[in-house]
Write a protein that holds these residues in place. Structure first.
Motif, mmCIF file in Angstrom:
data_model
loop_
_atom_site.group_PDB
_atom_site.id
_atom_site.type_symbol
_atom_site.label_atom_id
_atom_site.label_comp_id
_atom_site.label_asym_id
_atom_site.label_seq_id
_atom_site.Cartn_x
_atom_site.Cartn_y
_atom_site.Cartn_z
ATOM 1 N N TYR A 98 4.377 -26.108 2.250
ATOM 2 C CA TYR A 98 3.267 -25.284 1.771
ATOM 3 C C TYR A 98 2.094 -25.301 2.750
ATOM 4 O O TYR A 98 1.518 -24.253 3.071
ATOM 5 N N VAL A 100 -1.411 -19.429 -3.062
ATOM 6 C CA VAL A 100 -1.052 -19.865 -4.415
ATOM 7 C C VAL A 100 -0.414 -18.715 -5.187
ATOM 8 O O VAL A 100 0.561 -18.909 -5.921
ATOM 9 N N ASP A 157 -3.686 -30.485 -5.019
ATOM 10 C CA ASP A 157 -4.269 -29.153 -4.899
ATOM 11 C C ASP A 157 -4.574 -28.638 -6.302
ATOM 12 O O ASP A 157 -3.654 -28.330 -7.068
ATOM 13 N N VAL A 204 -2.829 -25.345 -7.327
ATOM 14 C CA VAL A 204 -1.409 -25.527 -7.619
ATOM 15 C C VAL A 204 -1.247 -26.340 -8.900
ATOM 16 O O VAL A 204 -0.298 -26.138 -9.663
#
Length: 228
Positions: free
Chosen positions: A40, A67, A131, A134
Protein backbone atom coordinates in the motif's frame (compact mmCIF):
# COMPACT_ATOMS: atom_id res chain seq x y z
CA UNK A 1 -37.21 12.78 -37.80
CA UNK A 2 -37.08 12.98 -34.03
CA UNK A 3 -37.21 9.21 -33.34
CA UNK A 4 -33.83 8.33 -34.90
CA UNK A 5 -32.32 11.25 -33.01
CA UNK A 6 -33.69 9.99 -29.68
CA UNK A 7 -32.53 6.47 -30.40
CA UNK A 8 -29.10 7.76 -31.26
CA UNK A 9 -28.91 9.67 -28.00
CA UNK A 10 -30.02 6.57 -26.06
CA UNK A 11 -27.39 4.47 -27.78
CA UNK A 12 -24.70 7.05 -27.07
CA UNK A 13 -25.67 7.18 -23.38
CA UNK A 14 -25.50 3.40 -23.15
CA UNK A 15 -22.12 3.40 -24.81
CA UNK A 16 -20.80 6.03 -22.43
CA UNK A 17 -22.00 4.03 -19.44
CA UNK A 18 -20.36 0.88 -20.76
CA UNK A 19 -17.08 2.68 -21.40
CA UNK A 20 -17.20 4.26 -17.94
CA UNK A 21 -17.85 0.86 -16.34
CA UNK A 22 -14.99 -0.71 -18.29
CA UNK A 23 -12.67 2.13 -17.30
CA UNK A 24 -13.64 1.78 -13.65
CA UNK A 25 -13.05 -1.98 -13.73
CA UNK A 26 -9.66 -1.41 -15.34
CA UNK A 27 -8.66 1.08 -12.63
CA UNK A 28 -9.77 -1.23 -9.82
CA UNK A 29 -7.88 -4.18 -11.32
CA UNK A 30 -4.74 -2.06 -11.70
CA UNK A 31 -5.01 -0.80 -8.11
CA UNK A 32 -5.50 -4.30 -6.72
CA UNK A 33 -2.48 -5.60 -8.62
CA UNK A 34 -0.31 -2.73 -7.37
CA UNK A 35 -1.44 -3.05 -3.76
CA UNK A 36 -0.71 -6.76 -3.69
CA UNK A 37 2.59 -6.60 -5.55
CA UNK A 38 4.13 -3.35 -4.27
CA UNK A 39 2.28 -2.84 -1.00
CA UNK A 40 0.00 0.00 0.00
CA UNK A 41 2.69 2.53 0.97
CA UNK A 42 4.70 2.10 -2.21
CA UNK A 43 1.68 2.27 -4.50
CA UNK A 44 1.00 5.71 -5.96
CA UNK A 45 -2.07 7.03 -7.67
CA UNK A 46 0.15 7.97 -10.61
CA UNK A 47 1.33 4.37 -10.98
CA UNK A 48 -2.23 3.05 -10.93
CA UNK A 49 -3.27 5.67 -13.46
CA UNK A 50 -0.43 4.68 -15.78
CA UNK A 51 -1.28 0.98 -15.47
CA UNK A 52 -4.96 1.65 -16.18
CA UNK A 53 -4.16 4.13 -18.96
CA UNK A 54 -6.18 6.95 -17.42
CA UNK A 55 -5.29 10.33 -15.98
CA UNK A 56 -4.51 10.92 -12.31
CA UNK A 57 -7.44 13.35 -12.22
CA UNK A 58 -9.77 10.57 -13.36
CA UNK A 59 -8.78 8.49 -10.35
CA UNK A 60 -9.14 11.33 -7.88
CA UNK A 61 -12.53 12.25 -9.30
CA UNK A 62 -13.77 8.67 -9.29
CA UNK A 63 -12.19 7.29 -6.13
CA UNK A 64 -10.81 10.18 -4.08
CA UNK A 65 -7.34 8.68 -3.69
CA UNK A 66 -5.61 5.54 -2.46
CA UNK A 67 -8.05 4.62 0.29
CA UNK A 68 -10.91 4.90 -2.19
CA UNK A 69 -9.05 2.59 -4.56
CA UNK A 70 -8.43 0.10 -1.77
CA UNK A 71 -12.09 0.16 -0.78
CA UNK A 72 -13.25 -0.29 -4.37
CA UNK A 73 -10.87 -3.23 -4.80
CA UNK A 74 -12.27 -4.83 -1.64
CA UNK A 75 -15.94 -4.58 -2.59
CA UNK A 76 -15.18 -5.80 -6.10
CA UNK A 77 -13.36 -8.83 -4.69
CA UNK A 78 -16.40 -9.74 -2.59
CA UNK A 79 -18.48 -10.15 -5.73
CA UNK A 80 -16.51 -13.25 -6.71
CA UNK A 81 -16.15 -14.41 -10.29
CA UNK A 82 -19.71 -15.07 -11.40
CA UNK A 83 -22.00 -12.90 -13.50
CA UNK A 84 -24.01 -12.26 -10.33
CA UNK A 85 -22.41 -11.33 -7.02
CA UNK A 86 -21.61 -14.13 -4.60
CA UNK A 87 -24.15 -12.76 -2.11
CA UNK A 88 -26.96 -12.87 -4.65
CA UNK A 89 -26.04 -16.39 -5.66
CA UNK A 90 -25.95 -17.47 -2.02
CA UNK A 91 -29.38 -16.00 -1.33
CA UNK A 92 -30.83 -17.54 -4.48
CA UNK A 93 -29.50 -20.97 -3.50
CA UNK A 94 -30.91 -20.62 0.01
CA UNK A 95 -34.48 -20.17 -1.21
CA UNK A 96 -35.83 -23.68 -0.67
CA UNK A 97 -32.67 -25.44 0.47
CA UNK A 98 -32.06 -27.60 3.49
CA UNK A 99 -29.25 -26.79 5.91
CA UNK A 100 -26.73 -29.15 4.33
CA UNK A 101 -27.24 -27.69 0.86
CA UNK A 102 -27.01 -24.14 2.19
CA UNK A 103 -23.75 -24.87 3.99
CA UNK A 104 -22.31 -26.58 0.91
CA UNK A 105 -23.16 -23.48 -1.13
CA UNK A 106 -21.56 -21.19 1.44
CA UNK A 107 -18.40 -23.33 1.49
CA UNK A 108 -18.09 -23.21 -2.30
CA UNK A 109 -18.69 -19.48 -2.51
CA UNK A 110 -16.35 -18.89 0.43
CA UNK A 111 -13.49 -20.40 -1.54
CA UNK A 112 -14.39 -18.40 -4.64
CA UNK A 113 -14.57 -15.08 -2.78
CA UNK A 114 -11.51 -15.85 -0.65
CA UNK A 115 -9.49 -16.38 -3.80
CA UNK A 116 -10.26 -12.78 -4.72
CA UNK A 117 -10.31 -11.13 -1.29
CA UNK A 118 -8.21 -12.85 1.37
CA UNK A 119 -4.91 -11.13 0.56
CA UNK A 120 -6.66 -7.77 0.40
CA UNK A 121 -8.34 -8.48 3.74
CA UNK A 122 -4.98 -9.29 5.34
CA UNK A 123 -3.52 -6.07 3.91
CA UNK A 124 -6.43 -3.92 5.12
CA UNK A 125 -6.37 -5.52 8.57
CA UNK A 126 -2.65 -4.84 8.97
CA UNK A 127 -2.96 -1.24 7.77
CA UNK A 128 -5.95 -0.50 9.98
CA UNK A 129 -3.80 -0.17 13.11
CA UNK A 130 -1.52 2.51 11.60
CA UNK A 131 -3.71 4.40 9.12
CA UNK A 132 -6.92 5.92 10.52
CA UNK A 133 -8.57 6.13 7.09
CA UNK A 134 -7.92 2.45 6.43
CA UNK A 135 -9.05 1.79 10.00
CA UNK A 136 -12.42 3.33 9.13
CA UNK A 137 -12.59 1.12 6.05
CA UNK A 138 -11.77 -1.96 8.12
CA UNK A 139 -14.53 -1.08 10.56
CA UNK A 140 -17.05 -0.83 7.72
CA UNK A 141 -15.87 -4.15 6.36
CA UNK A 142 -16.30 -5.83 9.74
CA UNK A 143 -19.77 -4.36 10.14
CA UNK A 144 -20.70 -5.64 6.69
CA UNK A 145 -19.29 -9.11 7.44
CA UNK A 146 -21.16 -9.22 10.73
CA UNK A 147 -24.44 -8.30 9.06
CA UNK A 148 -23.94 -10.86 6.30
CA UNK A 149 -23.16 -13.73 8.64
CA UNK A 150 -26.10 -12.77 10.88
CA UNK A 151 -28.27 -12.97 7.76
CA UNK A 152 -26.88 -16.42 6.92
CA UNK A 153 -27.37 -17.60 10.51
CA UNK A 154 -31.02 -16.55 10.42
CA UNK A 155 -31.51 -18.42 7.14
CA UNK A 156 -29.97 -21.52 8.69
CA UNK A 157 -32.11 -21.26 11.82
CA UNK A 158 -35.23 -20.94 9.65
CA UNK A 159 -34.63 -24.48 8.33
CA UNK A 160 -35.14 -25.87 11.83
CA UNK A 161 -31.86 -27.78 11.50
CA UNK A 162 -29.63 -25.56 13.64
CA UNK A 163 -27.86 -27.60 16.31
CA UNK A 164 -29.67 -27.48 19.67
CA UNK A 165 -27.96 -25.13 22.10
CA UNK A 166 -26.42 -23.03 19.31
CA UNK A 167 -28.01 -19.60 19.12
CA UNK A 168 -28.31 -17.52 15.96
CA UNK A 169 -25.67 -15.19 17.41
CA UNK A 170 -23.29 -18.09 18.04
CA UNK A 171 -23.88 -19.43 14.53
CA UNK A 172 -23.03 -15.97 13.19
CA UNK A 173 -19.82 -15.88 15.26
CA UNK A 174 -18.74 -19.33 14.05
CA UNK A 175 -19.20 -18.33 10.41
CA UNK A 176 -17.35 -15.07 11.01
CA UNK A 177 -14.40 -16.95 12.50
CA UNK A 178 -14.23 -19.45 9.66
CA UNK A 179 -14.52 -16.86 6.88
CA UNK A 180 -12.17 -14.39 8.54
CA UNK A 181 -9.32 -16.60 9.66
CA UNK A 182 -9.05 -19.72 7.48
CA UNK A 183 -8.58 -18.46 3.89
CA UNK A 184 -5.27 -16.59 4.25
CA UNK A 185 -3.24 -19.32 6.01
CA UNK A 186 -4.70 -22.21 4.05
CA UNK A 187 -5.35 -20.87 0.55
CA UNK A 188 -2.66 -18.20 0.33
CA UNK A 189 0.21 -19.34 2.53
CA UNK A 190 -0.18 -23.11 2.44
CA UNK A 191 -1.52 -23.18 -1.11
CA UNK A 192 -4.37 -25.60 -0.46
CA UNK A 193 -6.37 -26.66 -3.52
CA UNK A 194 -9.80 -25.05 -3.56
CA UNK A 195 -11.55 -28.42 -3.33
CA UNK A 196 -9.74 -29.28 -0.09
CA UNK A 197 -10.56 -25.90 1.42
CA UNK A 198 -14.23 -26.24 0.45
CA UNK A 199 -14.38 -29.72 1.93
CA UNK A 200 -12.88 -28.53 5.22
CA UNK A 201 -15.21 -25.51 5.54
CA UNK A 202 -18.20 -27.67 4.67
CA UNK A 203 -17.33 -30.26 7.33
CA UNK A 204 -16.50 -27.67 9.97
CA UNK A 205 -19.74 -25.77 9.51
CA UNK A 206 -21.88 -28.89 9.39
CA UNK A 207 -20.26 -30.26 12.55
CA UNK A 208 -20.63 -26.96 14.40
CA UNK A 209 -24.03 -25.84 13.17
CA UNK A 210 -26.22 -28.73 12.07
CA UNK A 211 -28.46 -30.64 14.42
CA UNK A 212 -27.59 -33.91 12.72
CA UNK A 213 -24.20 -33.45 11.10
CA UNK A 214 -23.58 -36.54 8.95
CA UNK A 215 -20.08 -37.87 8.55
CA UNK A 216 -19.03 -39.42 5.31
CA UNK A 217 -17.23 -38.80 2.04
CA UNK A 218 -16.23 -35.50 0.58
CA UNK A 219 -19.10 -33.06 0.19
CA UNK A 220 -20.89 -32.72 -3.13
CA UNK A 221 -19.93 -29.05 -3.18
CA UNK A 222 -16.30 -29.88 -3.82
CA UNK A 223 -16.42 -33.13 -5.77
CA UNK A 224 -16.68 -31.51 -9.20
CA UNK A 225 -14.14 -28.74 -8.69
CA UNK A 226 -10.59 -28.87 -10.08
CA UNK A 227 -7.71 -28.46 -7.71
CA UNK A 228 -5.88 -25.13 -7.40
Amino acid sequence: MSTPHVKGRTYDATGRRERAAARRARIIAAARARFLSDGYAATTVAAVAADAEVSVDTIYKGFGGKVGLLEAAWWRALEGRGEQSAERRADAAAGDSDARTMIATWARLSAEVAGESSRLFALIRSLAVVDPAVGDLYQRIEESRNARMAHNARLLAATGELRPGVSVEQARDIMLAVSGHLPEPLLDRAGWPARDYIDLVDRLLRAALMADAPSGPRSASSAALPSG
